[in-house]
Design an enzyme around this catalytic site. Structure first.
Site, mmCIF file in Angstrom:
data_model
loop_
_atom_site.group_PDB
_atom_site.id
_atom_site.type_symbol
_atom_site.label_atom_id
_atom_site.label_comp_id
_atom_site.label_asym_id
_atom_site.label_seq_id
_atom_site.Cartn_x
_atom_site.Cartn_y
_atom_site.Cartn_z
ATOM 1 N N GLU A 5 -37.158 -55.832 -0.373
ATOM 2 C CA GLU A 5 -37.102 -54.692 -1.292
ATOM 3 C C GLU A 5 -36.748 -55.214 -2.681
ATOM 4 O O GLU A 5 -37.601 -55.309 -3.557
ATOM 5 C CB GLU A 5 -36.072 -53.676 -0.811
ATOM 6 C CG GLU A 5 -35.933 -52.462 -1.719
ATOM 7 C CD GLU A 5 -34.745 -51.584 -1.342
ATOM 8 O OE1 GLU A 5 -34.778 -50.397 -1.712
ATOM 9 O OE2 GLU A 5 -33.788 -52.079 -0.718
ATOM 10 N N HIS A 34 -36.159 -44.712 9.023
ATOM 11 C CA HIS A 34 -35.393 -45.271 7.900
ATOM 12 C C HIS A 34 -34.716 -44.145 7.132
ATOM 13 O O HIS A 34 -35.237 -43.603 6.158
ATOM 14 C CB HIS A 34 -36.291 -46.069 6.959
ATOM 15 C CG HIS A 34 -35.511 -46.965 6.043
ATOM 16 N ND1 HIS A 34 -35.514 -48.340 6.146
ATOM 17 C CD2 HIS A 34 -34.662 -46.684 5.026
ATOM 18 C CE1 HIS A 34 -34.716 -48.861 5.224
ATOM 19 N NE2 HIS A 34 -34.192 -47.865 4.530
ATOM 20 N N HIS A 45 -30.581 -43.241 5.908
ATOM 21 C CA HIS A 45 -29.155 -43.573 5.873
ATOM 22 C C HIS A 45 -28.322 -42.319 6.104
ATOM 23 O O HIS A 45 -28.709 -41.216 5.721
ATOM 24 C CB HIS A 45 -28.792 -44.206 4.533
ATOM 25 C CG HIS A 45 -29.400 -45.556 4.333
ATOM 26 N ND1 HIS A 45 -28.732 -46.718 4.634
ATOM 27 C CD2 HIS A 45 -30.628 -45.920 3.877
ATOM 28 C CE1 HIS A 45 -29.517 -47.757 4.353
ATOM 29 N NE2 HIS A 45 -30.669 -47.298 3.899
ATOM 30 N N HIS A 76 -32.703 -54.731 6.723
ATOM 31 C CA HIS A 76 -33.418 -54.543 5.465
ATOM 32 C C HIS A 76 -33.919 -55.898 4.976
ATOM 33 O O HIS A 76 -33.262 -56.922 5.162
ATOM 34 C CB HIS A 76 -32.491 -53.976 4.391
ATOM 35 C CG HIS A 76 -32.227 -52.513 4.488
ATOM 36 N ND1 HIS A 76 -31.862 -51.892 5.650
ATOM 37 C CD2 HIS A 76 -32.258 -51.536 3.531
ATOM 38 C CE1 HIS A 76 -31.677 -50.591 5.417
ATOM 39 N NE2 HIS A 76 -31.906 -50.354 4.139
ATOM 40 N N ASP A 104 -32.956 -42.436 1.301
ATOM 41 C CA ASP A 104 -31.809 -41.592 0.928
ATOM 42 C C ASP A 104 -32.317 -40.363 0.178
ATOM 43 O O ASP A 104 -32.233 -40.312 -1.052
ATOM 44 C CB ASP A 104 -30.845 -42.362 0.028
ATOM 45 C CG ASP A 104 -30.206 -43.551 0.719
ATOM 46 O OD1 ASP A 104 -29.339 -43.334 1.575
ATOM 47 O OD2 ASP A 104 -30.597 -44.690 0.396
#
Length: 351
Positions: free
Chosen positions: A206, A19, A21, A203, A285
């Site tokens: 979340e 995971h 980006h 995704h 990220d």
């Protein structure tokens, strides 16, 4: 490089990173350097106040997060920038002990710069191959659709991903704000990707709760769910995830950074693990949240009390859930066993 307090060194534990980006993988130093070269003004949140204070559980907070992300993306203007980003990402993975990186990219975000969707994806794939050669870390590409855009755009990306299945593209994802696009609306795109043999990796769970995850399972036949932490609100859903062996890509520092949980100790990592849910720790990220992959494993050890055998199992779960070649998975799993069989190093203070 980690200096451990106790137990085996986490940067020597073979693992997979599932995971991450594309733009969000950029090193902060690279962002600052490229911004200076390209004449891009960076907000203070990306310079002196880095990592920025974020909270995306409301619309205003998500807009700020997205704005910072878009500013960061704007420094990537030349093909060599894409090569550099992937090479540095793979170098960081090698330092973390990761043997496989599955990095997600929406080619739409760069298509205007690099002559369209196909040319952009081919550039990313070539950069991934160059990063592999330079570092020895396997790199797979997840083509990810944006749930805030029309589902027809996602179908176009799925057809593009299908063309490169088996040639570097290993999975098909769905990202961005769950509140602005339900998983069920993208079923047709994921059907195209699954028929091409790509892993389904949307995704879910979340910013939205269990319903978001159930739609990923029911409508998109998810092999993995990005985040998925709010499955903990539904014990029957957690049991289903464990039974179906759907890997949850849990990113503790991201969950706190975006306000999904107020502090690390509230992330349900331990509870999901003990319930049998497969888990792959990720960073999401790091350009915006700071900590990278080894830190997520350190959090598991120091905040949630994971023992070395449990940390080894987390690493195995990440490898099993990866889109990596079977031969690489076997090699990495053997490396996990060797790590666990070795004696822990003497404790010494961090420095």
């Amino acid at each position: 490089m980690e200096t451990p307090i106790t137990g085996r060194r986490l940067d020597r534990l073979p693992k997979a990173h599932l995971h991450l980006h594309f733009t969000g993988s950029m090193r902060h130093s690279t962002l600052v350097e490229l911004a200076r070269e390209r004449g891009v003004h960076l907000p203070q949140a990306l310079v002196t106040e880095w990592p920025p204070k974020l909270r995306a559980t409301d619309e205003r907070g998500w807009f700020r997060f997205q704005r910072l992300y878009d500013v960061a993306r704007s420094v990537l203007r030349e093909p060599e920038d894409m090569y550099r980003l992937l090479r540095e990402a793979a170098e960081d993975e090698r330092e973390a002990g990761s043997g496989w990186l599955e990095i997600q990219v929406d080619p739409s975000g760069y298509a205007a710069l690099f002559d369209g969707l196909t040319a952009t994806l081919e550039l990313v794939l070539d950069a991934a191959r160059a990063a592999e050669r330079a570092t020895g870390v396997g790199v797979g590409i997840m083509v990810a659709a944006n749930r805030t855009r029309h589902p027809l755009d996602a179908r176009a990306l799925a057809r593009l991903a299908r063309q490169y299945a088996g040639r570097g593209v290993v999975s098909f994802g769905l990202n961005n704000d769950e509140r602005r696009g339900r998983a069920r609306e993208f079923e047709a795109a994921f059907r195209i990707a699954r028929r091409a043999g790509l892993l389904s990796t949307p995704h879910g769970g979340e910013l939205q709760g269990p319903l978001s995850i159930r739609e990923c399972l029911d409508e998109l036949e998810a092999d993995r769910v990005g985040h998925g932490v709010r499955a903990i609100e539904d014990p029957y859903l957690v049991e289903r995830i464990a039974t179906q062996e759907v890997t949850l890509e849990i990113c503790p520092t991201s969950n706190v950074g975006l306000g999904v949980f107020n502090e690390l100790a509230h992330v349900p990592l331990r509870r999901l693990f003990e319930a049998g849910a497969p888990i792959a720790l990720g960073t999401d990220d790091p350009l915006l949240f700071g900590p990278r992959l080894v830190e997520q494993y350190r959090i598991a050890r120091e905040v949630f009390g994971f023992t070395d055998p449990e940390l080894a199992e987390l690493a195995r779960m990440s490898i099993r859930g990866a889109g990596a070649p079977d031969s690489l998975k076997k090699e990495l799993l053997s490396g996990v066993d060797a790590w666990l069989a070795a004696d822990p190093e003497p404790a010494r203070p961090r420095g």
